[in-house]
Design a protein around this motif. Structure first.
Motif, PDB file in Angstrom:
ATOM      1  N   GLY A 245       0.810  -1.216   0.000  1.00 12.09           N
ATOM      2  CA  GLY A 245       0.000   0.000   0.000  1.00 12.09           C
ATOM      3  C   GLY A 245       0.838   1.258   0.000  1.00 12.09           C
ATOM      4  N   ARG A 246       1.909   1.256   0.826  1.00 12.16           N
ATOM      5  CA  ARG A 246       2.755   2.445   0.906  1.00 12.16           C
ATOM      6  C   ARG A 246       3.599   2.634  -0.359  1.00 12.16           C
ATOM      7  NH1 ARG A 246       2.554   7.394   2.964  1.00 12.16           N
ATOM      8  NH2 ARG A 246       4.574   8.179   3.679  1.00 12.16           N
ATOM      9  N   LEU A 247       4.194   1.540  -0.829  1.00  6.82           N
ATOM     10  CA  LEU A 247       4.997   1.634  -2.049  1.00  6.82           C
ATOM     11  C   LEU A 247       4.127   1.990  -3.256  1.00  6.82           C
ATOM     12  CD1 LEU A 247       7.412  -1.408  -1.599  1.00  6.82           C
ATOM     13  CD2 LEU A 247       7.980   1.031  -1.419  1.00  6.82           C
ATOM     14  N   GLY A 248       2.916   1.435  -3.291  1.00  6.46           N
ATOM     15  CA  GLY A 248       2.002   1.751  -4.378  1.00  6.46           C
ATOM     16  C   GLY A 248       1.627   3.224  -4.386  1.00  6.46           C
ATOM     17  N   TYR A 249       1.418   3.780  -3.191  1.00  5.80           N
ATOM     18  CA  TYR A 249       1.094   5.208  -3.095  1.00  5.80           C
ATOM     19  C   TYR A 249       2.246   6.056  -3.617  1.00  5.80           C
ATOM     20  CZ  TYR A 249      -0.036   9.759  -1.097  1.00  5.80           C
ATOM     21  OH  TYR A 249      -0.293  11.106  -0.940  1.00  5.80           O
ATOM     22  N   ALA A 250       3.461   5.672  -3.230  1.00  4.87           N
ATOM     23  CA  ALA A 250       4.633   6.430  -3.681  1.00  4.87           C
ATOM     24  C   ALA A 250       4.809   6.317  -5.193  1.00  4.87           C
ATOM     25  CB  ALA A 250       5.883   5.933  -2.963  1.00  4.87           C
ATOM     26  N   ILE A 251       4.597   5.144  -5.746  1.00  4.30           N
ATOM     27  CA  ILE A 251       4.788   4.936  -7.186  1.00  4.30           C
ATOM     28  C   ILE A 251       3.731   5.680  -8.003  1.00  4.30           C
ATOM     29  CG2 ILE A 251       4.719   3.222  -9.039  1.00  4.30           C
ATOM     30  CD1 ILE A 251       5.911   1.217  -7.013  1.00  4.30           C
ATOM     31  N   PHE A 252       2.459   5.530  -7.604  1.00  3.68           N
ATOM     32  CA  PHE A 252       1.367   6.057  -8.415  1.00  3.68           C
ATOM     33  C   PHE A 252       1.021   7.519  -8.121  1.00  3.68           C
ATOM     34  CE2 PHE A 252       0.061   1.405  -8.087  1.00  3.68           C
ATOM     35  CZ  PHE A 252       0.615   1.076  -9.312  1.00  3.68           C
TER      36      PHE A 252
ATOM     37  N   LEU B 176       8.921   8.373   3.515  1.00  7.48           N
ATOM     38  CA  LEU B 176       8.331   7.156   2.957  1.00  7.48           C
ATOM     39  C   LEU B 176       7.947   6.189   4.068  1.00  7.48           C
ATOM     40  CD1 LEU B 176       7.657   5.548   0.372  1.00  7.48           C
ATOM     41  CD2 LEU B 176       9.976   4.634   0.434  1.00  7.48           C
ATOM     42  N   LEU B 177       8.704   6.203   5.157  1.00  3.71           N
ATOM     43  CA  LEU B 177       8.453   5.296   6.275  1.00  3.71           C
ATOM     44  C   LEU B 177       7.409   5.825   7.252  1.00  3.71           C
ATOM     45  CD1 LEU B 177      12.139   4.242   7.060  1.00  3.71           C
ATOM     46  CD2 LEU B 177      10.420   2.944   5.787  1.00  3.71           C
ATOM     47  N   GLN B 178       7.009   7.067   7.107  1.00  7.73           N
ATOM     48  CA  GLN B 178       6.067   7.678   8.051  1.00  7.73           C
ATOM     49  C   GLN B 178       4.630   7.302   7.692  1.00  7.73           C
ATOM     50  OE1 GLN B 178       7.020  11.862   8.003  1.00  7.73           O
ATOM     51  NE2 GLN B 178       8.963  11.578   9.053  1.00  7.73           N
ATOM     52  N   LEU B 179       4.274   6.059   7.958  1.00  6.03           N
ATOM     53  CA  LEU B 179       2.949   5.555   7.604  1.00  6.03           C
ATOM     54  C   LEU B 179       1.847   6.289   8.346  1.00  6.03           C
ATOM     55  CD1 LEU B 179       3.679   1.716   7.639  1.00  6.03           C
ATOM     56  CD2 LEU B 179       3.764   3.282   5.700  1.00  6.03           C
ATOM     57  N   TRP B 180       2.144   6.777   9.551  1.00  3.81           N
ATOM     58  CA  TRP B 180       1.132   7.445  10.357  1.00  3.81           C
ATOM     59  C   TRP B 180       0.700   8.779   9.760  1.00  3.81           C
ATOM     60  CZ3 TRP B 180       6.151   6.395  11.696  1.00  3.81           C
ATOM     61  CH2 TRP B 180       7.024   7.476  11.761  1.00  3.81           C
ATOM     62  N   GLU B 181       1.447   9.284   8.793  1.00  7.13           N
ATOM     63  CA  GLU B 181       1.082  10.527   8.135  1.00  7.13           C
ATOM     64  C   GLU B 181       0.063  10.293   7.013  1.00  7.13           C
ATOM     65  OE1 GLU B 181       1.850  13.495   9.062  1.00  7.13           O
ATOM     66  OE2 GLU B 181       3.221  12.864  10.657  1.00  7.13           O
ATOM     67  N   GLY B 182      -0.287   9.017   6.760  1.00  5.75           N
ATOM     68  CA  GLY B 182      -1.255   8.711   5.712  1.00  5.75           C
ATOM     69  C   GLY B 182      -0.578   8.520   4.362  1.00  5.75           C
ATOM     70  N   GLY B 183      -1.379   8.091   3.404  1.00  2.00           N
ATOM     71  CA  GLY B 183      -0.855   7.869   2.065  1.00  2.00           C
ATOM     72  C   GLY B 183      -0.681   6.389   1.777  1.00  2.00           C
ATOM     73  N   MET B 184      -1.805   5.720   1.466  1.00  4.90           N
ATOM     74  CA  MET B 184      -1.782   4.298   1.140  1.00  4.90           C
ATOM     75  C   MET B 184      -2.594   4.090  -0.134  1.00  4.90           C
ATOM     76  SD  MET B 184      -0.055   2.688   3.588  1.00  4.90           S
ATOM     77  CE  MET B 184      -0.616   1.005   3.842  1.00  4.90           C
ATOM     78  N   SER B 185      -2.136   3.194  -0.974  1.00  4.10           N
ATOM     79  CA  SER B 185      -2.818   2.896  -2.225  1.00  4.10           C
ATOM     80  C   SER B 185      -3.467   1.520  -2.149  1.00  4.10           C
ATOM     81  CB  SER B 185      -1.823   2.940  -3.393  1.00  4.10           C
ATOM     82  OG  SER B 185      -2.345   2.294  -4.542  1.00  4.10           O
ATOM     83  N   PHE B 186      -4.765   1.457  -2.467  1.00  2.87           N
ATOM     84  CA  PHE B 186      -5.421   0.155  -2.473  1.00  2.87           C
ATOM     85  C   PHE B 186      -4.788  -0.756  -3.510  1.00  2.87           C
ATOM     86  CE2 PHE B 186      -8.325  -2.638  -4.733  1.00  2.87           C
ATOM     87  CZ  PHE B 186      -8.672  -3.510  -3.710  1.00  2.87           C
ATOM     88  N   HIS B 187      -4.495  -0.208  -4.685  1.00  2.00           N
ATOM     89  CA  HIS B 187      -3.938  -1.033  -5.756  1.00  2.00           C
ATOM     90  C   HIS B 187      -2.585  -1.622  -5.347  1.00  2.00           C
ATOM     91  CE1 HIS B 187      -6.752   1.802  -7.670  1.00  2.00           C
ATOM     92  NE2 HIS B 187      -7.067   0.771  -8.428  1.00  2.00           N
ATOM     93  N   GLY B 188      -1.761  -0.819  -4.677  1.00  2.00           N
ATOM     94  CA  GLY B 188      -0.484  -1.333  -4.189  1.00  2.00           C
ATOM     95  C   GLY B 188      -0.684  -2.388  -3.123  1.00  2.00           C
ATOM     96  N   GLY B 189      -1.638  -2.145  -2.214  1.00  2.00           N
ATOM     97  CA  GLY B 189      -1.928  -3.131  -1.171  1.00  2.00           C
ATOM     98  C   GLY B 189      -2.454  -4.427  -1.753  1.00  2.00           C
ATOM     99  N   MET B 190      -3.267  -4.322  -2.803  1.00  2.00           N
ATOM    100  CA  MET B 190      -3.803  -5.522  -3.449  1.00  2.00           C
ATOM    101  C   MET B 190      -2.679  -6.350  -4.066  1.00  2.00           C
ATOM    102  SD  MET B 190      -6.536  -5.853  -6.586  1.00  2.00           S
ATOM    103  CE  MET B 190      -5.310  -5.307  -7.791  1.00  2.00           C
ATOM    104  N   ILE B 191      -1.749  -5.681  -4.726  1.00  2.00           N
ATOM    105  CA  ILE B 191      -0.621  -6.398  -5.307  1.00  2.00           C
ATOM    106  C   ILE B 191       0.208  -7.062  -4.214  1.00  2.00           C
ATOM    107  CG2 ILE B 191       1.559  -6.108  -6.570  1.00  2.00           C
ATOM    108  CD1 ILE B 191       0.172  -3.876  -8.162  1.00  2.00           C
TER     109      ILE B 191
END
Length: 290
Positions: free
Chosen positions: A81-88, A100-115
């Motif tokens: 999810g995090r890598l997908g958000y950064a890529i897309f 990139l590591l600050q997950l608590w700041e938000g920014g997640m991609s469903f498509h990345g999480g699905m992959i």
């Protein structure tokens, strides 16, 4: 329409008046946010429901496999999810590893999480000699829980709001900086991607023989999600980083473009599912099913 809506904004619901707080628990030295609880709740409830599905005849894996998969799938959701958000959506995050590591700041991609989850399932199935497509079918039935809670968390956070509107249920999100009522698109997605998609998959699993046609349930999931997301994006404001680009055009939002492969892939899996039907030898859950 926008000018009229702005003039009448006082008559609409204002998000600040709903009393919603992104923080569920604040101990001073520790904060637990609803967004985090959405992930935790979606994973735990999805796990519980998956075990109910595996109790039925012809299950493609045993409970021990499901227990292992929760760990791998959680990693897939977070990392993918995090890598997908950064890529897309935010490629510049790769230039700032700490952010990139600050997950608590938000920014997640469903498509990345699905992959990420798909790779986790493939890894589990390869290690244990399981049918990866049938395992995907069962897992797909449990995913709408996470989508539902995640979209509700987006609403509580007052983020990912919709486009300006004059519909009676429009909400003024003060964070936009403009007092215009907007579509509560987060709730649209919670209803379509969460409640409706869960109902469709539950009916197919419990009332039809879809689970004996490898790929039919997961195909229905990705098709249903793709269509729902593509539709709701017409009511959702584009991401601010795409201002002035082609991705700010309705019909060409990044979220819509990413659903096109899902729609095509879902249609293919559904159309070819009957050809893959064969005698199902269970890993758990009762006798063989022809």
């Amino acid at each position: 329409m926008i000018l009229t809506a702005a003039a009448q904004a006082a008559s609409y619901i204002h998000f600040k008046d709903l009393g919603l707080d992104p923080v569920a628990l604040d101990l001073g030295f520790f904060q637990l946010k609803w967004y985090s609880l959405a992930y935790i709740g979606g994973i735990l409830i999805g796990w519980w429901y998956l075990l109910k599905l595996l109790d039925q005849p012809g299950a493609p894996m045993a409970r021990r496999h499901a227990d292992d998969m929760v760990f791998y799938a959680t990693l897939g959701i977070i990392l993918g999810g995090r890598l997908g958000y950064a890529i897309f959506y935010q490629p510049q995050l790769f230039l700032e590893p700490l952010k990139l590591l600050q997950l608590w700041e938000g920014g997640m991609s469903f498509h990345g999480g699905m992959i990420g989850v798909m790779l986790a399932i493939l890894w589990l199935c390869r290690r244990n000699g399981l049918s990866w497509l049938r395992v995907h079918d069962y897992v797909a039935c449990a995913v709408p829980f996470g989508l539902f809670f995640g979209r509700l968390a987006n609403f509580v956070n007052g983020e990912l709001w919709g486009r300006p509107t004059d519909v009676p249920w429009g909400i003024v999100f003060e964070r936009t900086g403009v007092a215009l009522p907007r579509h509560p698109s987060q709730l649209y997605e919670a209803g379509l991607e969460g409640l409706l998609l869960f109902a469709v998959l539950a009916f197919m699993f419990w009332k039809t023989d879809a689970r004996y046609q490898p790929g039919k349930l997961v195909g229905t999931f990705i098709l249903g999600y793709g269509l729902s997301r593509y539709f709701v994006e017409f009511f959702r404001e584009h991401d601010v980083q795409f201002d002035g680009t082609i991705f700010a055009t309705p019909g060409l939002h990044m979220g819509q473009l990413l659903t096109v492969p899902m729609i095509l892939g879902g249609l293919y899996l559904i159309a070819t599912a009957k050809k893959r039907r064969e005698r199902v030898e269970p890993i758990a859950g009762g006798p063989s099913v022809a």
